[in-house]
Each structure stands twice: as C-alpha cells, then as structure tokens.
Design a protein around this motif. Sequence first.
Motif, mmCIF file in Angstrom:
data_model
loop_
_atom_site.group_PDB
_atom_site.id
_atom_site.type_symbol
_atom_site.label_atom_id
_atom_site.label_comp_id
_atom_site.label_asym_id
_atom_site.label_seq_id
_atom_site.Cartn_x
_atom_site.Cartn_y
_atom_site.Cartn_z
ATOM 1 N N ASN A 25 11.827 35.403 -48.245
ATOM 2 C CA ASN A 25 12.465 36.498 -48.970
ATOM 3 C C ASN A 25 13.939 36.647 -48.607
ATOM 4 O O ASN A 25 14.713 37.228 -49.365
ATOM 5 N N ASP A 53 8.372 23.176 -47.489
ATOM 6 C CA ASP A 53 8.394 23.750 -48.826
ATOM 7 C C ASP A 53 8.810 22.647 -49.781
ATOM 8 O O ASP A 53 9.149 21.547 -49.383
ATOM 9 N N ASP A 58 6.040 26.988 -52.865
ATOM 10 C CA ASP A 58 7.089 27.685 -52.146
ATOM 11 C C ASP A 58 6.946 27.568 -50.644
ATOM 12 O O ASP A 58 7.776 28.062 -49.911
ATOM 13 N N ARG A 81 1.771 28.686 -50.173
ATOM 14 C CA ARG A 81 2.322 29.876 -50.834
ATOM 15 C C ARG A 81 2.741 29.522 -52.254
ATOM 16 O O ARG A 81 3.491 28.575 -52.466
ATOM 17 N N ASN A 82 2.278 30.295 -53.224
ATOM 18 C CA ASN A 82 2.654 30.130 -54.619
ATOM 19 C C ASN A 82 4.024 30.760 -54.840
ATOM 20 O O ASN A 82 4.225 31.938 -54.535
ATOM 21 N N ALA A 83 4.959 29.968 -55.378
ATOM 22 C CA ALA A 83 6.329 30.438 -55.550
ATOM 23 C C ALA A 83 6.438 31.615 -56.510
ATOM 24 O O ALA A 83 7.256 32.503 -56.312
ATOM 25 N N SER A 84 5.622 31.640 -57.546
ATOM 26 C CA SER A 84 5.712 32.705 -58.559
ATOM 27 C C SER A 84 5.103 34.016 -58.095
ATOM 28 O O SER A 84 5.690 35.084 -58.245
ATOM 29 N N SER A 85 3.911 33.932 -57.526
ATOM 30 C CA SER A 85 3.175 35.152 -57.184
ATOM 31 C C SER A 85 3.313 35.570 -55.723
ATOM 32 O O SER A 85 3.036 36.708 -55.376
ATOM 33 N N GLY A 86 3.703 34.636 -54.863
ATOM 34 C CA GLY A 86 3.738 34.920 -53.430
ATOM 35 C C GLY A 86 2.355 34.888 -52.792
ATOM 36 O O GLY A 86 2.200 35.150 -51.606
ATOM 37 N N GLU A 87 1.334 34.544 -53.581
ATOM 38 C CA GLU A 87 -0.040 34.492 -53.079
ATOM 39 C C GLU A 87 -0.242 33.260 -52.200
ATOM 40 O O GLU A 87 0.282 32.187 -52.473
#
Length: 116
Positions: A25, A53, A58, A81-87
């Motif tokens: 972030n 990464d 991500d 880590r998913n770049a779009s959702s942060g999940e």
Amino acid sequence: MAKSKVTAAIAEIAAGKTAFELAKNEGTTFTNASASDIGLQGTTQNCTITLSDGDGVDGKIKCVLLNAPAAVIGATVQWTRNASSGEWTCGTKAKTGGAKLESKYVGSGCSNLASS
C-alpha cells in the motif's frame, strides 16, 4: 506429522501478510526482497521463506518445507495476493511435478490449489 508440518508452515508465512500488505500500500515492490522485509526469518525450522511480486499477481509469500517427513519435505506452500481485490489465497505444490499436495496433508487454512 506431515499434516502438522504443513499447517505450521502455512501459519508461519501467514504472519507476514499484514506487513506485506502495508508495504504494498506504500508502493513497495518485492523484486529482490527478503523475508526480513516483512518481519519474517528467511529460514526457520519449518521453511525457507521467499517473497516476490509480478507474474500477474501482486505478491507471494512462499515457504519451501524443511525438516519435514518424506511425504512433504521440499513441498511449497504459499500465500498469493490478488492485485485487484487485495485478497490472499493459499496454495500448495508437491516437491516434484508441480502437482498439489495430497489433501490429507493440507489443513483447513489452505485450499490446496496447485501454485507456482
């Protein structure tokens, strides 16, 4: 014993997700990063830990299992880590062939998806 080793490894690297998230972030990239960049040790009783990464995601926190029973030694568990959702999702890979670990070795903290 093998399942408990995999479960311990999953938990061990999960501890770095918050620091990884905070760093991402703030714009940090993990191209040549070490586990210490997110507060983890590079080598523990359970893992050799690496960060990365790229590759369409991500970030990854990866553990190659050490000091484990033959059924799981050298296998990989990782949080991606998913770049779009942060999940974050958990995945596993056996030592050879890129197949996922047998589900009997994977606890409830990981969905046992084959990972890279």
